[in-house]
Motif scaffolding. Structure first.
Motif, PDB file in Angstrom:
ATOM      1  N   PRO A   1      29.965  47.425  44.562  1.00  0.00           N
ATOM      2  CA  PRO A   1      30.109  46.436  43.488  1.00  0.00           C
ATOM      3  C   PRO A   1      29.346  45.145  43.748  1.00  0.00           C
ATOM      4  O   PRO A   1      29.174  44.713  44.884  1.00  0.00           O
ATOM      5  N   ARG A   2      28.906  44.524  42.658  1.00  0.00           N
ATOM      6  CA  ARG A   2      28.342  43.177  42.651  1.00  0.00           C
ATOM      7  C   ARG A   2      29.077  42.396  41.559  1.00  0.00           C
ATOM      8  O   ARG A   2      28.984  42.750  40.374  1.00  0.00           O
ATOM      9  N   LEU A   3      29.823  41.388  41.938  1.00  0.00           N
ATOM     10  CA  LEU A   3      30.547  40.595  40.950  1.00  0.00           C
ATOM     11  C   LEU A   3      29.556  39.787  40.125  1.00  0.00           C
ATOM     12  O   LEU A   3      28.765  39.016  40.666  1.00  0.00           O
ATOM     13  N   ILE A   4      29.590  39.949  38.825  1.00  0.00           N
ATOM     14  CA  ILE A   4      28.716  39.200  37.921  1.00  0.00           C
ATOM     15  C   ILE A   4      29.444  37.978  37.380  1.00  0.00           C
ATOM     16  O   ILE A   4      28.887  36.890  37.303  1.00  0.00           O
ATOM     17  N   LEU A   5      30.723  38.175  37.028  1.00  0.00           N
ATOM     18  CA  LEU A   5      31.487  37.084  36.422  1.00  0.00           C
ATOM     19  C   LEU A   5      32.978  37.361  36.555  1.00  0.00           C
ATOM     20  O   LEU A   5      33.423  38.501  36.376  1.00  0.00           O
ATOM     21  N   HIS A   6      33.753  36.332  36.880  1.00  0.00           N
ATOM     22  CA  HIS A   6      35.212  36.390  36.726  1.00  0.00           C
ATOM     23  C   HIS A   6      35.605  35.239  35.831  1.00  0.00           C
ATOM     24  O   HIS A   6      35.214  34.093  36.057  1.00  0.00           O
ATOM     25  N   LYS A   7      36.397  35.549  34.789  1.00  0.00           N
ATOM     26  CA  LYS A   7      36.691  34.534  33.774  1.00  0.00           C
ATOM     27  C   LYS A   7      38.130  34.637  33.305  1.00  0.00           C
ATOM     28  O   LYS A   7      38.656  35.732  33.105  1.00  0.00           O
ATOM     29  N   VAL A   8      38.763  33.465  33.142  1.00  0.00           N
ATOM     30  CA  VAL A   8      40.083  33.382  32.524  1.00  0.00           C
ATOM     31  C   VAL A   8      39.884  32.976  31.071  1.00  0.00           C
ATOM     32  O   VAL A   8      39.274  31.938  30.788  1.00  0.00           O
TER      33      VAL A   8
ATOM     34  N   VAL B   1      33.369  40.988  35.169  1.00  0.00           N
ATOM     35  CA  VAL B   1      32.180  41.777  34.864  1.00  0.00           C
ATOM     36  C   VAL B   1      31.583  42.195  36.204  1.00  0.00           C
ATOM     37  O   VAL B   1      31.315  41.348  37.065  1.00  0.00           O
ATOM     38  N   VAL B   2      31.423  43.491  36.395  1.00  0.00           N
ATOM     39  CA  VAL B   2      31.008  44.023  37.695  1.00  0.00           C
ATOM     40  C   VAL B   2      29.808  44.948  37.510  1.00  0.00           C
ATOM     41  O   VAL B   2      29.782  45.788  36.605  1.00  0.00           O
ATOM     42  N   GLY B   3      28.828  44.785  38.365  1.00  0.00           N
ATOM     43  CA  GLY B   3      27.698  45.710  38.408  1.00  0.00           C
ATOM     44  C   GLY B   3      27.842  46.637  39.600  1.00  0.00           C
ATOM     45  O   GLY B   3      28.312  46.223  40.661  1.00  0.00           O
TER      46      GLY B   3
ATOM     47  N   ASP C   1      21.811  29.483  43.462  1.00  0.00           N
ATOM     48  CA  ASP C   1      22.516  30.597  42.833  1.00  0.00           C
ATOM     49  C   ASP C   1      22.280  30.576  41.327  1.00  0.00           C
ATOM     50  O   ASP C   1      22.550  29.578  40.656  1.00  0.00           O
ATOM     51  N   GLN C   2      21.749  31.675  40.806  1.00  0.00           N
ATOM     52  CA  GLN C   2      21.439  31.791  39.381  1.00  0.00           C
ATOM     53  C   GLN C   2      22.417  32.724  38.670  1.00  0.00           C
ATOM     54  O   GLN C   2      22.125  33.240  37.595  1.00  0.00           O
ATOM     55  N   SER C   3      23.578  32.953  39.266  1.00  0.00           N
ATOM     56  CA  SER C   3      24.558  33.851  38.666  1.00  0.00           C
ATOM     57  C   SER C   3      25.181  33.232  37.422  1.00  0.00           C
ATOM     58  O   SER C   3      25.039  32.027  37.168  1.00  0.00           O
ATOM     59  N   VAL C   4      25.885  34.043  36.648  1.00  0.00           N
ATOM     60  CA  VAL C   4      26.585  33.542  35.467  1.00  0.00           C
ATOM     61  C   VAL C   4      27.614  32.496  35.865  1.00  0.00           C
ATOM     62  O   VAL C   4      27.796  31.485  35.182  1.00  0.00           O
ATOM     63  N   MET C   5      28.287  32.719  36.981  1.00  0.00           N
ATOM     64  CA  MET C   5      29.320  31.792  37.421  1.00  0.00           C
ATOM     65  C   MET C   5      28.736  30.453  37.854  1.00  0.00           C
ATOM     66  O   MET C   5      29.426  29.428  37.841  1.00  0.00           O
ATOM     67  N   ALA C   6      27.465  30.438  38.244  1.00  0.00           N
ATOM     68  CA  ALA C   6      26.810  29.181  38.603  1.00  0.00           C
ATOM     69  C   ALA C   6      26.421  28.395  37.355  1.00  0.00           C
ATOM     70  O   ALA C   6      26.436  27.161  37.352  1.00  0.00           O
TER      71      ALA C   6
END
Length: 727
Positions: A444-451, A435-437, A662-667
């Motif tokens: 780009p700002r990476l929001i989430l990388h998910k498998v 998910v990229v903003g 860090d308040q990102s989704v990945m955190a």
């Protein structure tokens, strides 16, 4: 008494010695000279610039300067080179809005009507050359009297003219050809060959090509004395640019002008921020918009800096002279460099060009367009040696929310792959998404990388995929942001299931099934996104897909990643340590054709951390073509109230100066943590060898339709009831 020259030769000889013939000889000589001037002498050739002024009348619908055609300095130079016996090729390295098409059509009319010679016109595609004929040539056959009077009358039994080939009563012939079709460049002879937009893909050789298309075209004139070729184009990527290679073999002429203040002679160059060097400058208002453009003349003779305002532009440029800067490697090849700032077109004013330049900063695509289309310089692709994990790791920042403040739009790039986490016997199928903003500068700002474990068609895996496509992502002001487009590759192990899955969504969700194009390695298509939509028919249903140039997408995204500045790419600090090593798993390898091809580094594979980011850019491009409100992210940001730079309101500092956690989704979400979804069961898929489409369908359920995500600020609509399996 007449002389008898036969019988009285002595008397005649004596008489002739006393006669005076000087008056008779003088009169004879005068009469012969008169006859020579009136009937025998070849008249001087009419200057093409003067001929055009008398015969070509432009209308207000085709130019900002209607009336008799008054050629600009570059047009005058180009037109007169056509009549020079010392010139065999004219190479035009050009920007846009310089009146090039008008110049070609006037040269065409002059050579056909006045010089009575054969002319060939070639464009990249048939659509291009047909448009040129209809828009620029066809009307001249009625509006230009010198052309109208040589049009053949219709006669029974005589082959009639077509749009791509015309014959005239003065024995001139016009040919219109498309370079894309190599056969079009054969079987005709012309004295003047005009080749336009030679950096477009239509001029590039195909796999089974007989060779260089421009050289094949040039050969059409070798049988005619004094034949010429005009080669013109806005430049493309430097290592693939045909016009650049032709320019390098020319004498590389550039316009020299005199400063209206100090009379210092110079070439107008775009320049830099260094105010002590020559170049363009601009005045800004309080909102940062350009109010005036000017040129900075730095004279070395009088040691002063002059400001040349736009009011002096026309007189200064029109009195300039094109001067050779080198000796031509190809004798007779005259090159003219014509950037947009030499044009008098309203769209090429210095003020407008300055605003374009400022808008292009931190936007790699706009910068590329400015360099090629306005500066008339080839674009240099970045050096992939600067594309390293260590360098990109410096771009990590703690996010104060799931989405940084300056993000304008969210998209997803997805890839289908097998056995990244499995073993030789039990292979694990999964999908990976990023998910990229993107901000207003398209950084780009990476929001989430998910498998996501599970193959395409697995109900649980599909439900998780949909969750990330439809869930809200929050900014720190509490606003909810939704994914606007998703692109997923259908070139993996499950192409049919991927195609069906992405076609199960409503059109408003912009879910694109994509596959890579198949051009020769090292080549690029004219555009990353296709002009037409691919269609696959299965039973009674049609499924759409898009064939994209993934190599061009990799070029562009890699250039974004290495671009610095306050708007540079950003990643949350919670990405795993190995993320950036995987992100830089590929590099560019130079091919025999001079181009570059992205390939895995030695001993590596193309990792999904990299591929999914590239597909996110593809998704953005598809969205911009489908949704006009996102074509200019800067304007979209203003309408949505997105700040230019992500700022911490409380600390009044840039987001990357944020010193909190860090308040990102990945955190917040561990890699193996997934949303609670009914029947949350992942299947380990045993894949032994390749499967047929029927076997894949048997093993995996197909996708189900999903409701569209609401737009920012919209109320949540009632979800569509999900029922049954799409077959």
């Amino acid at each position: 008494m007449p002389l008898d020259l036969v019988h009285n030769r002595e008397e005649a000889r004596a008489a002739l010695e006393t006669y005076d013939f000087s008056l008779g000889f003088a009169e004879l000589k005068a009469n012969v000279e008169l006859l020579r001037k009136e009937f025998l002498e070849i008249p001087a050739q009419i200057d093409p610039v003067e001929w055009a002024f008398v015969n070509i009348i432009l209308t207000a619908s085709e130019t900002s300067r209607p009336g008799p055609f008054k050629a600009s300095v570059y047009q005058r130079t180009m037109m007169r080179l056509v009549t020079s016996s010392a010139v065999g090729q004219i190479t035009i390295l050009k920007g846009v809005q310089i009146g090039y098409s008008k110049t070609l059509k006037i040269i065409f009319a002059y050579v056909i009507a006045y010089m009575a010679k054969r002319v060939a016109v070639a464009f990249p595609t048939q659509r291009d050359v047909k448009r040129f004929y209809k828009d620029e040539i066809a009307d001249m056959y009625q509006s230009v009297p010198e052309l109208a009077k040589i049009i053949r009358a219709l006669e029974r039994g005589v082959a009639q003219d077509t749009w791509n080939e015309q014959r005239f009563i003065n024995n001139a012939i016009a040919y219109f050809r498309a370079a894309f079709n190599e056969d079009d460049l054969q079987s005709f002879t012309a004295w003047l060959m005009m080749a336009d937009e030679v950096d477009r893909s239509g001029w590039q050789p195909k796999k089974d090509s007989a060779g260089n298309k421009l050289e094949q075209y040039r050969n059409r004139g070798v049988d005619l004395i004094g034949s010429k070729v005009i080669v013109g184009s806005t430049p493309g990527v430097r290592h693939l640019s045909i016009i650049w290679q032709q320019w390098l073999t020319s004498d590389q002429r550039k316009l020299r002008v005199k400063c209206p203040h100090c009379e210092a002679e110079q070439e107008l160059v775009w320049g830099s921020k260094d105010q002590s060097k020559p170049g363009f400058g601009w005045d800004l208002d309080d909102d940062g918009r350009v109010t005036a453009g000017f040129y900075r003349c730095v004279s070395t003779t009088v040691e002063r800096i002059c400001r040349i305002d736009e009011v002096d532009k026309e007189d200064m440029i029109e009195n300039g002279v094109f001067v050779a800067t080198t000796v031509a490697k190809q004798p007779g090849n005259v090159g003219l460099h014509v950037p947009s700032w030499l044009s008098m077109s309203p769209g090429a004013s210095w003020k407008i060009l300055a605003q374009k330049w400022l808008n292009a900063q931190d936007d790699i695509e706009k910068l590329k367009e400015f360099v090629m289309f306005n500066m008339a310089e080839p674009w240099d692709e970045f050096d992939s040696r600067s594309f390293t994990g260590d360098r990109l790791a410096d771009r990590t920042r703690a996010y104060p929310a799931e989405v940084p403040d300056d993000v304008v739009v969210l998209v997803i790039g997805g890839d289908d792959q097998t056995n990244k986490e499995g073993d030789k016997v039990f292979k694990l199928a999964s999908r990976e998404i990023s998910v990229v903003g993107f901000n207003r500068k398209k950084q780009p700002r990476l929001i989430l990388h998910k498998v996501i474990p599970g193959t395409v068609g697995d109900p649980t895996a599909d439900a998780i995929y949909r969750h990330y496509m439809t869930r809200p992502y929050h900014k720190r002001d509490g606003s909810k942001w939704y994914v606007k487009a998703t692109a997923g590759d259908m070139g993996g192990h499950h192409p049919e299931e991927t195609l069906i899955f992405f076609n199960s969504f409503p059109s408003s969700m912009n879910a694109f099934a994509i596959r890579g194009s198949s051009q020769a390695e090292g080549q690029r298509l004219p555009t990353m996104w296709p002009r037409t939509v691919g269609t696959s028919v299965k039973g009674k249903k049609k499924y759409h897909f898009y064939t994209v140039d993934t190599q061009a997408a990799k070029d562009e995204f890699a250039a974004m990643l290495v671009l610095g500045g306050s708007h540079a790419a950003m990643f949350p600090t919670s990405v795993p340590d190995e993320y950036f090593e995987r992100l830089t798993s590929e590099h560019q390898v130079k091919q025999k054709n001079g181009g570059y091809h992205w390939e895995p580094k030695k001993g590596r594979r193309a990792e999904e951390e990299w591929i999914t980011l590239v597909y996110a850019l593809v998704a953005l491009r598809g969205l911009q073509l489908k949704r006009p409100e996102f074509r200019d992210l800067n304007l979209a940001a203003k309408k949505l109230g997105v700040p230019d730079i992500a700022v911490d309101d409380e600390a009044d500092e840039l987001i990357w100066e944020y010193d909190g956690d860090d308040q990102s989704v990945m955190a917040k979400e561990a890699p193996d943590e997934f949303p609670q979804i009914e029947q949350h069961v992942f299947r380990t898929v045993r894949i032994e060898g390749s499967q047929t489409s029927k076997e894949q369908k048997k093993n995996h359920a197909t996708a189900q339709p999903m409701a569209d995500a609401p737009a920012e600020g919209d109320k949540q609509a009632r979800k569509r009831r999900i029922g049954g399996i799409i077959r």
